[in-house]
Each structure stands twice: as structure tokens, then as C-alpha cells.
Design a protein around this motif. Structure first.
Motif: not given
Length: 252
Positions: A96, A114, A119, A121, A136-138, A207, A210
Motif C-alpha cells: 500500500t 495499481r 493500493t 492513496h 489513486s484509490d483514494q 472507486r 476517490p
């Protein structure tokens, strides 16, 4: 805390040439929910690391990664950060990644990480372009303490002392963004009954957007948010299972 947060190994990589030291403590408050931080590194040239960033990196136990410029106008820090991120992934030291930057040049790195199953962020400022946010994922937006928070900014800024919560609630005014209705319409269209489960809806929203969080819009959670929409119907089919659909009055 995420379901697998305790098992995740998190790398916090900071683009010091494109961020302010004040963002670092905020980033370290964000990442623990995703797992254990195993790498802390800050990348920049001599001027950046020796002046603005030295105190923050030392105090917060970051390893400074000094990169000299081999030619005028060339930023070698970005390349070093990207290479270290991929190396950490391939060596299985991290799965991550939290990139602290507002530079869209890192959007490609986010996509590559990814693609390999990591993951990603991003912690960035308001100036961060959509290309970086959506890679990004978040995405977590840091707002300087001197800047007044708006309804579109991070929920942490509206979780203040008990005495100011009422004022914060009035400021965000229980907003109901239209994209939530559009998401239900899209996902429900793929089902026989025209209904989508609450869990998959929440996953889709996170998703697709984010930085999405019901708290940003003044709601305690997704369920509470959905119940404020006249165009949506929320129903419980079995214990612990909820379905969301367009209401009849919304004109399917």
C-alpha cells in the motif's frame, strides 16, 4: 479501519519539491487506517531538504533522499521516488502506498502500482489536478489551517470540538450531490429488479470518486445520506442487507 488494514505494509513517499512540510502530519494521521507504515521517505534537492523540510523530516522520522540536479531544469527527485516505489512493491516491502504530492506527473506511477495489485492513496493540496486524483484509490485533500473549509473538503476538517459541530452542520447543509443518483441509476440498470445493494454502491462511489465521503456532505454515513434523497428508495430485504433503487416519482 479497513478490514485488512492490520496486514498491509504502507510506504509513505513524499515529493518534497512539490509539497509543503505542514502536510506531513496530516498524511501520517490518514495512513494508519490502511496498515503499518514501514517506509517513510522524503525526496528533494539540497535546497528543499536543507531548508523547508529538514525539521519536519527529522522530527517525524523520515529518511531524507537527497537528489542532485544533473542538469538545469531536470527534476531527478520524481524519478527516484518512482523507482523506489516500484522496488518496494517488487521486493514485497510494501503493498500500500501513500504518495504525498500534488504533481500530476505521478499519475502514471499510480496506475502502474495499481496494475500490479497495490493500493495507492494520494495526499495532496487543492491544486492537485483531476488526472492525479482519479489515478489513486483514494485522494485526501489537505487544507491549510488558515483556509476556511468548504463542503467539498476533507471530513476531518468538519470534525471539530463539540461546541462547533452545530455550526459545521449548518455550513455543509446536508448536500445531496446528483452523482449519487446517477450511480444508483447506472448500477440498478444492470439488475433484474432495478435495485443495487448498499455495499457495492458504496464501493462504486469510492472507486469512481476517490475523495468521496458522506461526511464531506454533512452526513454520518452512506445510509443516512441516501435517506435524504427524494429520488431514491432504501429498503431492507433481510437482516443486514439493504437495497437502493430509484423511487417511482423520479421517473425511471
Amino acid at each position: 479501519m479497513s478490514a485488512n488494514g492490520g496486514d498491509s505494509k504502507v510506504a509513505v513517499l513524499v515529493d518534497c519539491d512539490n509539497a509543503t512540510p505542514e502536510i506531513l502530519e496530516f498524511a501520517l494521521r490518514v495512513v494508519p487506517q490502511f496498515g503499518r507504515v514501514v517506509l517513510r521517505r522524503g525526496y528533494g534537492n539540497h535546497t528543499t531538504l536543507a531548508n523547508r523540510w529538514q525539521e519536519a523530516l527529522v522530527r517525524l522520522a523520515f529518511t531524507p533522499c537527497l537528489q542532485y540536479q544533473y542538469a538545469a531544469g531536470k527534476n531527478t527527485s520524481d524519478i527516484a521516488l518512482a523507482l523506489d516505489a516500484m522496488e518496494a512493491l517488487f521486493d514485497e516491502r510494501a503493498d500500500t502506498f501513500c504518495l504525498v504530492t500534488s504533481d500530476s506527473d505521478f499519475a502514471y506511477l499510480c496506475r502502474k502500482l495499481r496494475e500490479r495489485g497495490a493500493t495507492v492513496h494520494i495526499v495532496g493540496e487543492a491544486k492537485s489536478p483531476d488526472a492525479l486524483r482519479n489515478a489513486s484509490d483514494q485522494f485526501f485533500e489537505w487544507v491549510p489551517p488558515t483556509v476556511k473549509a468548504t463542503s467539498e473538503q476533507i471530513p476531518a476538517l468538519i470534525q471539530k470540538a463539540e461546541g462547533s459541530k452545530k455550526d459545521d452542520a449548518k455550513a455543509v447543509a446536508k448536500h445531496r450531490p446528483l452523482f449519487v443518483v446517477e450511480a444508483v441509476k447506472l448500477l440498478a440498470a444492470e439488475t433484474v429488479e432495478g435495485k443495487v445493494q448498499l455495499g457495492p454502491l458504496g464501493t462504486y462511489l469510492r472507486r469512481t470518486y476517490p475523495s468521496f465521503s458522506p461526511k464531506i456532505y454533512g452526513h454520518s454515513g452512506l445510509m443516512a445520506m441516501l435517506n435524504t434523497y427524494d429520488r431514491l428508495t432504501v429498503e431492507q430485504v433481510v437482516k443486514g442487507s439493504w437495497l437502493v433503487s430509484l423511487s417511482e416519482a423520479s421517473g425511471k
